[in-house]
Motif scaffolding. Structure first.
Motif, mmCIF file in Angstrom:
data_model
loop_
_atom_site.group_PDB
_atom_site.id
_atom_site.type_symbol
_atom_site.label_atom_id
_atom_site.label_comp_id
_atom_site.label_asym_id
_atom_site.label_seq_id
_atom_site.Cartn_x
_atom_site.Cartn_y
_atom_site.Cartn_z
ATOM 1 N N GLU A 1 0.843 -1.196 0.000
ATOM 2 C CA GLU A 1 0.000 0.000 0.000
ATOM 3 C C GLU A 1 0.879 1.246 0.000
ATOM 4 N N ASP A 2 2.014 1.160 0.695
ATOM 5 C CA ASP A 2 2.995 2.243 0.741
ATOM 6 C C ASP A 2 4.315 1.687 0.195
ATOM 7 N N PRO A 3 4.517 1.750 -1.128
ATOM 8 C CA PRO A 3 5.718 1.150 -1.731
ATOM 9 C C PRO A 3 7.034 1.686 -1.178
ATOM 10 N N ASP A 4 7.047 2.919 -0.696
ATOM 11 C CA ASP A 4 8.287 3.496 -0.164
ATOM 12 C C ASP A 4 8.678 2.891 1.179
ATOM 13 N N ARG A 5 7.767 2.182 1.827
ATOM 14 C CA ARG A 5 8.048 1.605 3.144
ATOM 15 C C ARG A 5 9.273 0.699 3.111
ATOM 16 N N LEU A 6 9.430 -0.067 2.051
ATOM 17 C CA LEU A 6 10.552 -0.999 1.977
ATOM 18 C C LEU A 6 11.886 -0.299 1.757
ATOM 19 N N TYR A 7 11.833 1.002 1.477
ATOM 20 C CA TYR A 7 13.062 1.787 1.350
ATOM 21 C C TYR A 7 13.347 2.588 2.635
ATOM 22 N N ARG A 8 12.356 2.659 3.522
ATOM 23 C CA ARG A 8 12.524 3.345 4.813
ATOM 24 C C ARG A 8 12.817 2.376 5.945
ATOM 25 N N ASP A 9 12.137 1.223 5.913
ATOM 26 C CA ASP A 9 12.242 0.240 6.985
ATOM 27 C C ASP A 9 12.864 -1.040 6.435
ATOM 28 N N PRO A 10 13.690 -1.713 7.223
ATOM 29 C CA PRO A 10 14.360 -2.935 6.730
ATOM 30 C C PRO A 10 13.435 -4.155 6.774
ATOM 31 N N HIS A 11 12.297 -4.044 6.070
ATOM 32 C CA HIS A 11 11.313 -5.122 6.087
ATOM 33 C C HIS A 11 11.390 -6.018 4.859
ATOM 34 N N CYS A 12 12.355 -5.756 4.002
ATOM 35 C CA CYS A 12 12.613 -6.626 2.853
ATOM 36 C C CYS A 12 14.111 -6.864 2.817
ATOM 37 N N VAL A 13 14.529 -8.047 3.222
ATOM 38 C CA VAL A 13 15.941 -8.401 3.271
ATOM 39 C C VAL A 13 16.229 -9.356 2.123
ATOM 40 N N VAL A 14 17.279 -9.063 1.359
ATOM 41 C CA VAL A 14 17.669 -9.904 0.230
ATOM 42 C C VAL A 14 19.045 -10.497 0.539
ATOM 43 N N GLN A 15 19.140 -11.812 0.441
ATOM 44 C CA GLN A 15 20.406 -12.509 0.661
ATOM 45 C C GLN A 15 20.774 -13.236 -0.628
ATOM 46 N N ILE A 16 22.015 -13.054 -1.061
ATOM 47 C CA ILE A 16 22.488 -13.757 -2.249
ATOM 48 C C ILE A 16 23.466 -14.826 -1.785
ATOM 49 N N VAL A 17 23.147 -16.067 -2.124
ATOM 50 C CA VAL A 17 23.973 -17.199 -1.746
ATOM 51 C C VAL A 17 24.641 -17.730 -3.005
ATOM 52 N N GLY A 18 25.971 -17.741 -3.005
ATOM 53 C CA GLY A 18 26.715 -18.261 -4.152
ATOM 54 C C GLY A 18 27.150 -19.693 -3.895
ATOM 55 N N LEU A 19 26.771 -20.582 -4.787
ATOM 56 C CA LEU A 19 27.148 -21.986 -4.661
ATOM 57 C C LEU A 19 28.517 -22.231 -5.262
ATOM 58 N N ARG A 20 29.289 -23.061 -4.600
ATOM 59 C CA ARG A 20 30.594 -23.427 -5.155
ATOM 60 C C ARG A 20 30.412 -24.120 -6.499
ATOM 61 N N GLU A 21 31.422 -23.999 -7.337
ATOM 62 C CA GLU A 21 31.403 -24.696 -8.630
ATOM 63 C C GLU A 21 31.237 -26.194 -8.373
ATOM 64 N N HIS A 22 30.500 -26.861 -9.207
ATOM 65 C CA HIS A 22 30.192 -28.290 -9.114
ATOM 66 C C HIS A 22 29.171 -28.590 -8.010
#
Length: 198
Positions: free
Chosen positions: A97-118
């Protein structure tokens, strides 16, 4: 080959729409051939979870999002994170409802996990990041399609994306021609297929 897991609290009624939006927004690039995008989408999975229990600090009951993006380790670099984290946040914010909320409050956390080769497999076998790139670009490379690059750009010969020549940092010279690539793995495929001494 990506797996995107979205854990959400609230907004459960939008699960399918959010998943579809994430898939579309992450696998979209104006300069890429549709055959490459279609193959990338076929190798990408978006899974949405609504955990029965979720504990986090803060008293507010606003929807929360945790996104775990699992990719081959060679993809996980500064440029990749700078590209996907804003896109993921923007895609999810569209359902707020308030799209800017996710830029003000840390309520959307993104984690990038890199897998080893193979550590990734498909077709019943271990699949390296180079083989994944070949799978995604196979139809384009086999087509012999010649794409025109916008002025000041060149076309990555592996995936067909336009690369700004002035800022290109991933290049190789082969038979007197300098080629530029959108990612190190595209360069690696080109070097291997053309038996160029790295």
């Amino acid at each position: 080959m990506m797996t995107i897991e979205l854990f959400l609290r609230g907004r459960a009624e939008h699960k399918q729409r959010i998943a579809d939006r994430l898939l579309h927004d992450l696998i979209t690039e104006d300069s890429a051939p549709e055959s490459v995008l279609a193959a990338a989408r076929a190798l990408t999975h978006v899974v949405v979870h609504e955990p029965p229990v979720w504990a986090t600090g803060g008293a507010d009951e606003q929807p929360r999002y945790l996104v775990r993006l699992t990719v081959p380790g060679s993809w996980n670099n500064n440029e990749f994170g700078a590209y996907v984290i804003p896109r993921i946040t923007r895609s999810i914010a569209e359902f707020e409802e308030d799209p800017d909320r996710l830029y003000r409050d840390p309520h959307c956390v993104v984690q990038i996990v890199g897998l080893r080769e193979h550590s990734v497999g498909t077709l019943g076998q271990v699949t390296t990041s180079t083989e994944i790139t070949k799978l995604m670009t196979e139809e384009f490379r086999a087509s012999g399609e010649h794409r025109e690059a916008p002025e000041g750009s060149v076309v990555d010969p592996v995936c067909g994306m336009a690369v700004d020549l002035a800022t290109a940092t991933i290049t190789v010279t082969h038979e007197g021609t300098t080629y530029a690539f959108c990612a190190p793995v595209c360069r690696k495929v080109f070097v291997e297929e053309n038996a160029i001494g790295a």
